[in-house]
Design an enzyme around this catalytic site. Structure first.
Site, short mmCIF file in Angstrom:
data_model
loop_
_atom_site.label_atom_id
_atom_site.label_comp_id
_atom_site.label_asym_id
_atom_site.label_seq_id
_atom_site.Cartn_x
_atom_site.Cartn_y
_atom_site.Cartn_z
N ARG A 1 13.43 -6.93 5.68
CA ARG A 1 14.76 -7.50 5.85
C ARG A 1 15.72 -6.41 6.31
NH1 ARG A 1 15.77 -12.51 3.79
NH2 ARG A 1 13.93 -13.29 2.73
N ILE A 2 16.73 -6.83 7.06
CA ILE A 2 17.77 -5.89 7.47
C ILE A 2 18.75 -5.74 6.31
CG2 ILE A 2 19.66 -5.53 9.09
CD1 ILE A 2 17.83 -7.30 11.02
N HIS B 1 8.89 3.24 9.09
CA HIS B 1 8.64 2.37 10.25
C HIS B 1 7.34 2.77 10.94
CE1 HIS B 1 9.55 -0.51 13.33
NE2 HIS B 1 9.20 0.40 14.21
N SER C 1 0.84 -1.21 0.00
CA SER C 1 0.00 0.00 0.00
C SER C 1 0.87 1.26 0.00
CB SER C 1 -0.96 0.01 1.19
OG SER C 1 -0.28 0.15 2.41
C1 GAR Z 1 4.06 -0.64 6.77
O1 GAR Z 1 3.23 -0.39 7.88
C2 GAR Z 1 5.50 -0.33 7.12
O2 GAR Z 1 5.65 0.74 8.00
C3 GAR Z 1 5.90 -1.63 7.76
O3 GAR Z 1 5.33 -2.62 6.94
C4 GAR Z 1 4.09 -2.12 6.45
C5 GAR Z 1 3.99 -2.41 4.97
O4 GAR Z 1 2.72 -2.14 4.48
N1 GAR Z 1 7.32 -1.76 7.84
C6 GAR Z 1 7.95 -2.32 8.88
O5 GAR Z 1 7.37 -2.80 9.82
C7 GAR Z 1 9.46 -2.31 8.78
N2 GAR Z 1 10.03 -2.75 10.00
P1 GAR Z 1 2.47 -2.05 2.92
O6 GAR Z 1 3.09 -3.31 2.30
O7 GAR Z 1 0.99 -2.04 2.75
O8 GAR Z 1 3.12 -0.81 2.41
#
Ligand code: GAR
Length: 189
Positions: A89-90, A107, A14
């Site tokens: 991933r890191i 984040h 998204s």
């Molecule tokens: C988002 O909320 C992003 O902040 C999080 O993954 C989600 C991806 O949503 N990222 C982390 O947690 C990184 N540690 P999306 O695939 O719908 O954009």
């Protein structure tokens, strides 16, 4: 001059979609690739719909993260910056060295609180009344790089994890594209 960005995502996408929509009419910004580490991730269809070329990298096919990143770097188009938008991933030294100070991450919490893979749930379960969204530079640590932008999100007494997730995502979809735009304006990318 066009600023060329590569977006990295692992799942739904998204935030990739929010970036693609925000920059759709912009001749000075181009999303030159979407990198994904899961071949069945929904983000891949979103990239195709937005006419952004996709690169799928299967980290498990390589003996080490460094080997996977070396193979990935060889496939990447020329770019001015990398945007991690839900990439789970890191980032290792190989990719960091290829784009020094040119990688940012989204984040879903107010860093340095609640780093890691489950920022929304960790904040909700802890019982804080304010959480939020952070955009930061990526360094060798876990969600530890210099903070670029943050937006608070209040946790309401009647929130469920699902309602909180929805509000966090709504904030992310605004904060990430506008922060990327500011970085371009400032010449960081
Ligand atoms: C988002 O909320 C992003 O902040 C999080 O993954 C989600 C991806 O949503 N990222 C982390 O947690 C990184 N540690 P999306 O695939 O719908 O954009």
């Amino acid at each position: 001059m066009t600023t060329r960005l590569i977006v990295f995502a692992s799942g739904t996408g998204s935030n990739f979609e929010a970036l693609a929509t925000y920059f759709a009419g912009r001749r000075d910004v181009s999303l030159v690739a979407l990198v994904c580490d899961h071949k069945a991730a929904p983000v891949l269809a979103k990239a195709k719909a937005a006419h952004v070329p996709t690169i799928v990298i299967d980290y498990r096919a390589y003996p080490t993260k460094a080997a996977a990143e070396t193979a990935l770097v060889a496939q990447l188009p020329e770019a001015d910056g990398l945007v991690l938008a839900g990439f789970m991933r890191i980032i290792g030294p190989t990719l960091l060295a290829a784009f020094p100070d040119r990688i940012i991450n989204l984040h879903p919490a107010l860093l340095p609180s609640f780093p890691g893979r489950a920022g929304i749930a960790d904040a909700f379960e802890y019982g804080v009344t304010v959480t939020g969204v952070t955009v930061h530079f990526v360094d060798a640590g876990i969600d530890s790089g210099r903070i670029i932008a943050q937006e608070p999100v209040r946790i309401r007494p009647d929130d469920t994890l699902a309602t909180l997730e929805t509000r966090i995502h709504d904030v992310e979809h605004q904060l990430l594209p506008t922060t990327v735009d500011h970085l371009i304006e400032k010449g960081v990318f």
